[in-house]
Design a protein around this motif. Structure first.
Motif, PDB file in Angstrom:
ATOM      1  N   PHE A 112      14.534 -20.829 -28.724  1.00 49.89           N
ATOM      2  CA  PHE A 112      15.105 -20.701 -30.063  1.00 49.89           C
ATOM      3  C   PHE A 112      14.274 -19.865 -31.034  1.00 49.89           C
ATOM      4  O   PHE A 112      14.643 -19.720 -32.195  1.00 49.89           O
ATOM      5  CB  PHE A 112      15.334 -22.097 -30.656  1.00 49.89           C
ATOM      6  N   GLY A 113      13.138 -19.333 -30.585  1.00 51.01           N
ATOM      7  CA  GLY A 113      12.344 -18.457 -31.434  1.00 51.01           C
ATOM      8  C   GLY A 113      11.444 -19.152 -32.426  1.00 51.01           C
ATOM      9  O   GLY A 113      10.903 -18.513 -33.328  1.00 51.01           O
ATOM     10  N   GLN A 168      20.889 -27.453 -36.339  1.00 58.51           N
ATOM     11  CA  GLN A 168      19.688 -26.923 -35.721  1.00 58.51           C
ATOM     12  C   GLN A 168      19.356 -25.508 -36.159  1.00 58.51           C
ATOM     13  O   GLN A 168      20.223 -24.687 -36.461  1.00 58.51           O
ATOM     14  CB  GLN A 168      19.790 -26.994 -34.202  1.00 58.51           C
ATOM     15  N   SER A 169      18.049 -25.239 -36.180  1.00 53.35           N
ATOM     16  CA  SER A 169      17.508 -23.936 -36.560  1.00 53.35           C
ATOM     17  C   SER A 169      17.270 -23.097 -35.316  1.00 53.35           C
ATOM     18  O   SER A 169      16.811 -23.604 -34.295  1.00 53.35           O
ATOM     19  CB  SER A 169      16.198 -24.129 -37.322  1.00 53.35           C
ATOM     20  N   ALA A 170      17.562 -21.784 -35.412  1.00 48.97           N
ATOM     21  CA  ALA A 170      17.360 -20.889 -34.274  1.00 48.97           C
ATOM     22  C   ALA A 170      17.213 -19.462 -34.769  1.00 48.97           C
ATOM     23  O   ALA A 170      17.544 -19.120 -35.906  1.00 48.97           O
ATOM     24  CB  ALA A 170      18.526 -21.003 -33.298  1.00 48.97           C
ATOM     25  N   LYS A 171      16.735 -18.600 -33.867  1.00 48.23           N
ATOM     26  CA  LYS A 171      16.433 -17.208 -34.202  1.00 48.23           C
ATOM     27  C   LYS A 171      17.666 -16.371 -34.473  1.00 48.23           C
ATOM     28  O   LYS A 171      17.571 -15.296 -35.067  1.00 48.23           O
ATOM     29  CB  LYS A 171      15.621 -16.572 -33.074  1.00 48.23           C
ATOM     30  N   ALA A 229      22.533 -23.254 -36.745  1.00 44.20           N
ATOM     31  CA  ALA A 229      23.186 -23.254 -38.051  1.00 44.20           C
ATOM     32  C   ALA A 229      22.306 -22.691 -39.153  1.00 44.20           C
ATOM     33  O   ALA A 229      22.811 -22.190 -40.161  1.00 44.20           O
ATOM     34  CB  ALA A 229      23.608 -24.675 -38.416  1.00 44.20           C
ATOM     35  N   VAL A 230      20.982 -22.790 -38.981  1.00 41.88           N
ATOM     36  CA  VAL A 230      20.059 -22.273 -39.988  1.00 41.88           C
ATOM     37  C   VAL A 230      19.049 -21.359 -39.310  1.00 41.88           C
ATOM     38  O   VAL A 230      18.771 -21.481 -38.121  1.00 41.88           O
ATOM     39  CB  VAL A 230      19.331 -23.402 -40.762  1.00 41.88           C
ATOM     40  N   ASP A 231      18.495 -20.421 -40.088  1.00 45.68           N
ATOM     41  CA  ASP A 231      17.551 -19.466 -39.519  1.00 45.68           C
ATOM     42  C   ASP A 231      16.155 -20.062 -39.450  1.00 45.68           C
ATOM     43  O   ASP A 231      15.947 -21.248 -39.728  1.00 45.68           O
ATOM     44  CB  ASP A 231      17.589 -18.143 -40.288  1.00 45.68           C
TER      45      ASP A 231
END
Length: 535
Positions: free
Chosen positions: A132-133, A472-475, A481-483
């Motif tokens: 996910f970065g 969830q946050s991801a690249k 859904a969020v950066d």
């Protein structure tokens, strides 16, 4: 410890009449402006509010639950659960597949959690980075933030004299079987082992958010309002948060109240938790299809063990021993670990899968039972089979164990049964609904049969106290859904800062991780005040 003096400024219903008078509020609607609105006051929202207020932001924090002081924390389970927990302590998934505990008061779940203070192991943070970065979240990278959080909360190893009989079952039984029981860290200052953490600490020993980050925020000018539920966020260059008054079920509301709030600010931080946060965003029309999806719950199941001597699981610090031996199955990073649970009678009786006389007979010997729990890091099959939806005017939670998560649960239950029997238990109450009475055991009992039990909903009782990861946050937007700055994709200046942002199962009790990650994220945001608040 006393109550921080700054907490006297928390706006509770008792202060509404004066606020209405001072601000000349008409028709029960309070309109105000800020640089940032923080929605929720738990491990995420409290830290974000404090950090931004310290940096000169005009902060308004709203919390759906009430503000309670130690004088209101007592051992009445029904009253405490109704006041301090969402849905009175029983968030029930559709089709009754899981029951979830989550706090709802000033301080959020930190007011009622069991103090366990952990950060995820390396294989979890490596997965965050590789899939996910999420770079820079290893324990070593995060140490400055974790240490700051530990210092603020008084985190330390539980002293040996406070390790109670309930936790000692894990230590004694685990050592007999060649496992490696470890002492946990708790967050407190002056704990004497009353064992009432889940009902609110009556002596202010547990360093909850309402004793730490909330007064920090108020000291630096933040406005904190209890009993206000965010019902909608309107996007734009200036956001508008609409909130409505929420009633304390055990206290009569004053005759004059602020019925609603309309708060305008260029920045909004959603810290409403992994259940209510996605529901708020969905009914506001904010965010992509990942909002509410892939809800992680750290699914949990319980075995009660009956001993010949008193255990009194409710006495002493709730959690002081952990066994992690089964946590990284075959190098996958997924598995289970074992902790103790200090169930009081109401919650304990709800977890005993018997009816009538059989249930009553177990509860008659309540003092002689210990409670061990299996916690599974969900997501071993990829995406968790759980989600949050806002539909037909209400929030709905869906959950089902995936096959590998279910097998890890059975492996954990087998290990826990062996440990409890090795520690001297004579009977075990399993979480399988096919049983109608306890199973008699001794140290030589074979529990291989547990691995063949059904994990289907209705056959195995599953609970949770750690909902997370539903926003969830991801690249990139295709993965979350969020950066990586925790800003919602497609919506400038709307952030999520709480346990909702984890892209995989967290694997540990979430308090310390959430506070540390939000401390880092809000500190970075604080530096952008001129850019972010310019309209």
């Amino acid at each position: 410890m006393g109550i921080p003096l700054h907490n006297e400024k928390i706006i509770t219903p008792k202060k509404h009449a004066q606020i209405i008078k001072d601000n000349q509020i008409k028709n029960g609607k309070w309109s105000l402006t800020a640089d940032v609105v923080v929605i929720g006051s738990g491990a995420g929202g409290a830290v974000a509010a404090a950090e931004l207020a310290k940096s000169g932001w005009k902060v308004v924090l709203i919390e759906e639950g009430g503000y309670f002081t130690p004088a209101q924390f007592n051992s009445d389970e029904f009253l405490s659960q109704s006041r301090l927990y969402r849905d009175a302590g029983f968030i029930i998934a559709e089709e009754q597949t899981i029951s979830i505990l989550q706090g709802r008061s000033i301080g959020g779940s930190t007011t009622v959690n069991w103090q366990t203070s952990l950060y995820p192991p390396e294989y979890v943070t490596s997965e965050w980075e590789n899939r996910f970065g999420w770079k820079g979240y290893s324990r070593e990278d995060m140490d400055p933030y974790i240490n700051e959080v530990h210092t603020r909360l008084g985190v330390h190893d539980v002293p040996d004299n406070l390790i109670n009989a309930n936790n000692n079952v894990l230590r004694v039984g685990g050592k007999k079987l060649g496992l490696k029981p470890l002492v946990l860290k708790n967050n407190n200052n002056g704990c004497i082992g009353l064992g009432r953490c889940g009902l609110g600490c009556p002596i202010n020993a547990k360093q909850s958010a309402f004793l730490t980050w909330i007064p920090d925020a108020i000291e630096h000018g933040a406005t904190v309002v209890s009993n206000m539920r965010a019902v909608k966020i309107k996007d734009g260059s200036v956001k508008t948060v609409i909130a409505e008054f929420t009633v304390d079920p055990y206290q009569k509301s004053p005759s004059e109240i602020i019925e609603s709030m309309e708060i305008k600010a260029p920045v909004v931080i959603v810290s409403a938790g992994a259940i209510e946060g996605p529901a708020l965003l969905q009914r506001s029309g904010i965010g992509n299809d990942w909002v509410g999806r892939n809800l992680k719950v750290h699914p949990t199941s319980t075995i009660f063990g009956k001993f010949n001597s008193d255990i009194k699981m409710f006495q002493g610090p709730p959690q002081s021993i952990v066994i992690k031996d089964g946590h990284n199955q075959n190098g996958t990073g997924y598995g289970y670990w074992l902790e103790a649970a200090p169930y009081r009678p109401t919650l304990a009786s709800s977890l005993v899968p018997f009816y009538g006389k059989q249930q009553f007979d177990v509860m008659k010997d309540y003092n002689k039972y210990n409670a061990g729990i299996v916690l599974v890091r969900d997501g071993a099959d990829g995406e968790a089979n759980a989600k949050v939806e806002w539909s037909f005017g209400r929030r709905k939670v869906y959950f089902e164990l995936t096959p590998t998560d279910g097998q890890n649960m059975l492996r954990g239950l087998k290990s826990l049964a062996e440990i409890t029997a090795a520690a001297g238990a004579t009977e075990l109450v399993f979480p399988f609904t096919r049983f109608t009475e306890p199973v008699k055991v001794d140290s030589k009992t074979n529990f291989d049969w547990v691995l063949k039990e059904s994990i289907r909903s209705g056959d195995l009782s599953v609970g949770s106290a750690h909902p997370h990861g539903s926003i969830q946050s991801a690249k990139e937007e295709t993965l979350g859904a969020v950066d990586l700055n925790l800003e919602i994709y497609g919506h400038k200046n709307i952030f999520v800062m709480d346990a909702s942002v984890y892209p995989t199962g967290l694997s540990v009790n979430p308090q310390i991780t959430t506070m540390s990650i939000v401390l880092r994220a809000s500190r970075n945001l604080a530096k952008q005040k001129e850019e972010r608040t310019k309209v």
